[in-house]
Design a protein around this motif. Structure first.
Motif, short mmCIF file in Angstrom:
data_model
loop_
_atom_site.label_atom_id
_atom_site.label_comp_id
_atom_site.label_asym_id
_atom_site.label_seq_id
_atom_site.Cartn_x
_atom_site.Cartn_y
_atom_site.Cartn_z
N PRO A 101 27.95 -13.69 0.28
CA PRO A 101 28.75 -14.30 -0.81
C PRO A 101 30.23 -14.48 -0.53
CG PRO A 101 27.25 -12.62 -1.67
CD PRO A 101 27.20 -12.50 -0.19
N LEU A 102 30.85 -13.57 0.26
CA LEU A 102 32.30 -13.63 0.45
C LEU A 102 32.72 -14.51 1.63
CD1 LEU A 102 33.29 -9.91 -0.16
CD2 LEU A 102 33.13 -11.76 -1.81
N VAL A 103 31.74 -15.08 2.35
CA VAL A 103 32.06 -15.84 3.57
C VAL A 103 33.06 -16.97 3.30
CG1 VAL A 103 31.10 -17.40 5.31
CG2 VAL A 103 29.97 -15.22 4.81
N PRO A 104 32.88 -17.84 2.28
CA PRO A 104 33.83 -18.95 2.07
C PRO A 104 35.28 -18.48 1.86
CG PRO A 104 31.84 -19.32 0.80
CD PRO A 104 31.75 -17.93 1.32
N LEU A 105 35.45 -17.38 1.09
CA LEU A 105 36.81 -16.92 0.81
C LEU A 105 37.43 -16.25 2.05
CD1 LEU A 105 36.49 -15.51 -2.81
CD2 LEU A 105 37.87 -17.44 -2.06
N VAL A 106 36.60 -15.50 2.82
CA VAL A 106 37.12 -14.87 4.04
C VAL A 106 37.56 -15.95 5.02
CG1 VAL A 106 36.49 -13.47 6.03
CG2 VAL A 106 35.76 -12.78 3.75
N GLU A 107 36.74 -16.99 5.16
CA GLU A 107 37.10 -18.08 6.07
C GLU A 107 38.32 -18.85 5.57
OE1 GLU A 107 33.56 -20.38 6.53
OE2 GLU A 107 32.71 -19.04 8.04
N LYS A 108 38.44 -18.99 4.25
CA LYS A 108 39.61 -19.67 3.68
C LYS A 108 40.90 -18.90 4.02
CE LYS A 108 41.62 -21.05 -0.77
NZ LYS A 108 41.42 -21.07 -2.23
N ALA A 109 40.87 -17.57 3.85
CA ALA A 109 42.05 -16.76 4.17
C ALA A 109 42.35 -16.83 5.66
CB ALA A 109 41.81 -15.32 3.74
N TYR A 110 41.31 -16.74 6.47
CA TYR A 110 41.49 -16.77 7.93
C TYR A 110 42.08 -18.10 8.37
CZ TYR A 110 40.31 -16.24 12.90
OH TYR A 110 40.36 -16.17 14.26
N ASP A 111 41.57 -19.23 7.77
CA ASP A 111 42.08 -20.56 8.13
C ASP A 111 43.54 -20.74 7.70
OD1 ASP A 111 39.68 -21.22 9.26
OD2 ASP A 111 38.89 -22.21 7.47
N LYS A 112 43.95 -20.03 6.66
CA LYS A 112 45.34 -20.14 6.21
C LYS A 112 46.28 -19.23 7.02
CE LYS A 112 46.43 -20.68 1.92
NZ LYS A 112 46.61 -20.54 0.46
#
Length: 911
Positions: A101-112
């Motif tokens: 479930p948390l994959v999209p938000l973790v990737e969003k933070a990492y990409d930023k």
């Protein structure tokens, strides 16, 4: 201005000193924000992780650690992570509940570009900075190796897993089973989830005679302890060895349970709290950190449990000592900060005092200079003010000249209008004029002349009110008798329109001081509006309420008309205001004048709108409110001769004239709410057409009832606009064929386009030439007759391949298609055809009569006979076969019908 600038500069200088004194801390070490999202909050292992992070963070003065507790709520954890992303956290530490479930938000933070550290449980993505946690596969292996090392001949094992699908559960299971498969002496006889142990473990223990359980491997110490309790309730706690995972210190935790003999062993599972903060600091210092940071694990049993407990106790003691020392340091820092700030404030106050002294000397010098500047400026303002006064006087003279011209012109209009009225009255009384049409047109001229005269009188009254030139001439008047005289002037109109018109009072003897001429105008305006906006069969009432204990009498004018929109209630008394629901022609100053006249009596007027409109006038009952100049003494004889009024009611109501139907004439439906225009069109059109009328309130129903040959429709109507009515009728299959002419006073491109979009065939602007209107009606009817002739003579060629654009042509195409589809069905009826077209049988008859001019039954039979005629020419079928193929019930009936149409029998036609 220079003084203001210098004063502002002085303020800036003081602020600069404050920044120098108190802003020196801005260059201190940057404070980093680290956020930790904890998925589970209630168990001791998680609490130990939180505590380790907070202890490690307290050792770094440049860290501000914030812990967010999700309490096993994934959606809440998502919100926490989103908050950290959007609020400038330097490092985000996450302990996920599940891998996905948390994959999209973790990737969003990492990409930023925000460093993300995953603790304990893994996620299904590689877009993170670092992972910190024990090797759960090693945890499972250690448990299996420990069981194998106990030299049991045959070890049957009960495996109790966690209930979720997290990475620790999956990896511990894989590591454990990998060793079990390689050891012949090990066998997992059952594998259950922790949520099932209360139900299934008693059943498993009861079946030990079949396959005895030697070991229980639980995925954490708490689960192992609960399993031990169930075994104890069965008296089997001594025969089964329990192994857990976590190895925490403390009461009823892993180490304590091993020491107490509850567990044979526990697998140390480090939380990683210390390590996560340490790695975060390395990242913030731009040091290289490994992506995977594995924590060591070990077996804790009776041999090393005491040692581990002592080590943990020492660590906890050291941590407590560190926390005490940190608290002391913080108190010292606070003391130092307070003293430093006090010193800075004192220094600042000293500098400000010096500056204020210098500024006071400087201000004294500038005051004299500014005084001279103000004197010069005042002289300029005085000159400008005199110039403005002069210009204002010239503007007033110019405006008065224009207004006087307008007033004089209005007076000049009154004389010729009066002469016109007198001449028309003479013509109407001339017995030599017997032509009813001429008398009708004379009446039309007379009514509109009176209307124009009343509008001019209102404009002159408005001018007097604006200039305050009205002089109140109040006399003692019986209010009920005064009201009754005006009431009788409107009675005839109420009877004609079947309106329930009443006058009532609770005190017929009440006398008040009023200006009869002005109050007559008020009564007329209120009643005129009531009759204008109240439909036929409605209600209008005048109620005079005299309360003995009040100084005021209230007069209620109430109607059951269209009412006033709530948002416009405050504007009804403004000059020239027109309500959004008012489609009647009016000047917009009647209510404004009424309010002015009532206020001249020191009274008031208010409006209420519930199921119509209600105007309430409040007047004083005595004369104490009036000055002696405003009172005149005359007899209390209230009759029309004393009122100086011309109560000619503007009859804007609609009465449908009698329609004489003549089947030889075409029918015209006129949708118009102006009675004078209705009378005019009736007089002009009735010689050639059967004329029907609607005031717009029942236009759709009227059109569907009579199906006229043509429709004339105004734009401004009471309920729907002419555009809306035209669009509804054009989209209705029953009336789509009827030509429509729009009549309007709007002469602009937008209105013309809107008329065409609504489907109107012609757009005529008022004032229009009747000759053009009459020719337009004839042309539209002629064109429709040509279309009808084409339809009747080409019934077989109208199909899908025909390029027809109108609804009628499509209707005929669909009609022919359905008939041809059922051509051989002798039971196919008009009712079946109507059902297939989704209209009623009556509507189908009317539509066919309007388009084709033929009966629908005859139309169906004609198509059958035309089909039979073609088959006689082009096919070798017998006459009987053709009869049945075209839907005739018998050959005899077919022959009779064929001969009636073509004057030859089928046999003779075939020859």
């Amino acid at each position: 201005m220079s003084r203001i600038k210098k004063y502002t500069t002085y303020n800036y200088f003081i602020l600069l000193i404050f920044f120098v004194l108190f802003g020196c801390n801005d260059n201190e070490t940057k404070l980093y924000k680290i956020g930790f999202s904890q998925c589970i909050s209630k168990d001791d292992w998680r609490k130990a992780m939180d505590h380790e992070m907070q202890v490690e963070a307290s050792l770094h003065t440049d860290i501000n650690l914030t812990v967010f507790q999700a309490n096993e709520n994934i959606e809440l954890q998502k919100k926490h992570i989103e908050f950290m992303i959007n609020n400038g956290f330097d490092v985000i530490v996450i302990s996920p509940l599940r891998p996905e479930p948390l994959v999209p938000l973790v990737e969003k933070a990492y990409d930023k570009g925000i460093p993300v550290i995953i603790v304990d449980r893994k996620i299904n993505s590689e877009k993170f900075t670092a992972f910190v946690g024990a090797n759960n596969i090693d945890v499972g292996r250690n448990a299996a190796n420990y069981i194998a090392s106990l030299n049991e001949k045959k070890a049957n094992i009960l495996e109790i897993k966690g209930s979720d699908n997290s990475s620790p559960v999956i990896e511990r299971h894989l590591g454990f089973h990998k060793i079990v498969k390689s050891e012949a002496s090990l066998s997992v006889v059952r594998s259950v989830k922790d949520e099932e142990i209360e139900q299934r473990m008693p059943q498993i223990l009861d079946s030990l005679s079949v396959k005895p359980i030697n070991f229980v491997f639980a995925f954490n110490d708490d689960i192992a302890y609960n399993a031990w309790k169930i075994a104890k309730s069965k008296g089997l706690e001594k025969t089964i060895k329990f192994i857990g995972v976590d190895g925490l210190n403390g009461s009823n935790n892993g180490i304590d349970l091993v020491q107490n003999g509850v567990l044979s062993a526990t697998i140390l599972y480090p939380t990683g709290g210390h390590e996560a903060i340490k790695i975060a600091m390395k990242i913030l210092r731009n040091e290289n950190v490994p992506k995977n940071n594995k924590l060591n694990t070990t077996i804790i049993d009776y041999r090393n449990a005491e040692i581990m407990k002592n080590q943990y106790d020492r660590i906890n003691k050291h941590q407590n000592d560190i926390e005490i020392q940190q608290d002391r340091i913080k108190k010292q820092e606070q003391t130092y900060s307070t003293q430093s700030n006090i010193l800075k404030v004192l220094l600042g106050l000293l500098i400000i005092s010096v500056l204020l002294a210098a500024f006071s000397i400087y201000s004294a010098y500038n005051i004299k200079k500014k005084k001279r500047e103000l004197e010069i400026r005042n002289k300029k303002i005085t000159v400008q003010r005199n110039q403005i006064k002069k210009i204002a006087k010239e503007v007033k003279i110019s405006n008065d000249a224009r207004v006087n011209f307008f007033t004089g012109l209005s007076h000049e209009f009154k004389t010729p209008i009066t002469l016109i009225l007198s001449s028309i009255e003479s013509l109407a009384e001339n017995k030599a004029i017997k032509d009813s049409k001429l008398l009708s047109e004379v009446g039309l001229i007379f009514n509109n002349s009176k209307r124009l005269l009343r509008l001019i009188n209102q404009l002159l009254d408005f001018r007097k009110v604006e200039d305050r030139k009205f002089i109140l001439r109040a006399s003692k008047t019986n209010l009920y008798q005064f009201s009754n005289i005006i009431f009788k002037d409107f009675e005839r109109e109420a009877q004609r329109r079947n309106i329930n018109f009443t006058l009532s009072t609770n005190n017929e003897d009440l006398s008040v001081y009023i200006d009869r001429n002005l109050m007559d105008k008020v009564y007329f305006n209120l009643l005129s509006n009531a009759f204008k906006f109240t439909p036929n069969n409605g209600e209008i009432s005048i109620e005079i309420q005299d309360k003995p204990d009040s100084n005021f009498v209230k007069i209620h004018f109430k109607d059951s008309g269209i009412g006033i929109p709530k948002k416009e209630m405050d504007n009804v008394f403004l000059a020239f205001f027109q309500g959004s629901n008012n489609n009647k022609a009016s000047s917009g100053i009647g209510l404004h004048l009424s309010k002015e006249f009532i206020e001249m009596h020191k009274g008031s007027i208010e409006v209420i709108s519930k199921h119509g409109a209600e105007f309430i006038i409040s007047l004083y009952k005595d004369k104490a409110h009036l000055s002696s100049d405003e009172i005149i003494y005359e007899a209390d004889m209230v009759d029309s001769s004393l009122l100086n009024s011309n109560l000619d009611y503007e009859d804007d109501s609609f009465t449908e004239p009698l329609v004489v139907n003549d089947e030889d004439n075409y029918s015209v439906l006129v949708i118009e709410d102006n009675l004078d225009l209705v009378k005019f069109l009736r007089t002009k059109l009735s010689a050639e057409y059967t004329v029907h009328f609607s005031d717009g309130t029942n236009a759709i129903e009227k059109a569907l009832e009579i199906i006229p040959d043509i429709i004339l429709c105004d734009i401004n109507l009471p309920e729907k606009s002419g555009f809306d009515i035209c669009e509804i009728l054009k989209k209705d299959l029953r009336t789509s064929h009827i030509p429509t002419i729009i009549l309007t006073a709007l002469n602009n491109k937008e209105s013309y386009i809107k008329g065409l979009e609504s489907g109107a065939d012609l757009f005529l602007t008022k004032p229009f030439s009747f000759a053009i209107l009459a020719q337009s009606i004839k042309t539209l009817i002629y064109n429709r007759e040509k279309l009808r002739y084409y339809f009747v003579n080409n019934v077989h060629s109208i199909d899908d391949s025909s390029s027809f654009g109108s609804m009628e042509q499509q209707f005929v195409s669909d009609l022919n298609k359905i008939i041809n589809k059922n051509i051989d069905n002798s039971k196919f009826s008009v009712e079946n055809l109507a059902n297939d077209l989704n209209i009623s049988r009556i509507q189908l008859y009317r539509k066919m009569k309007a388009i084709m001019g033929v009966n629908i039954s005859d139309y169906i039979q004609n198509i059958r006979l035309e089909k039979a005629k073609n088959m006689l020419i082009n096919t070798p079928l017998t006459i009987s076969e053709i009869a049945y193929a075209t839907g005739f019930s018998s050959p005899n009936y077919f022959s009779t019908s064929f001969k009636n149409k073509f004057n030859k029998s089928p046999k003779a036609f075939r020859g």
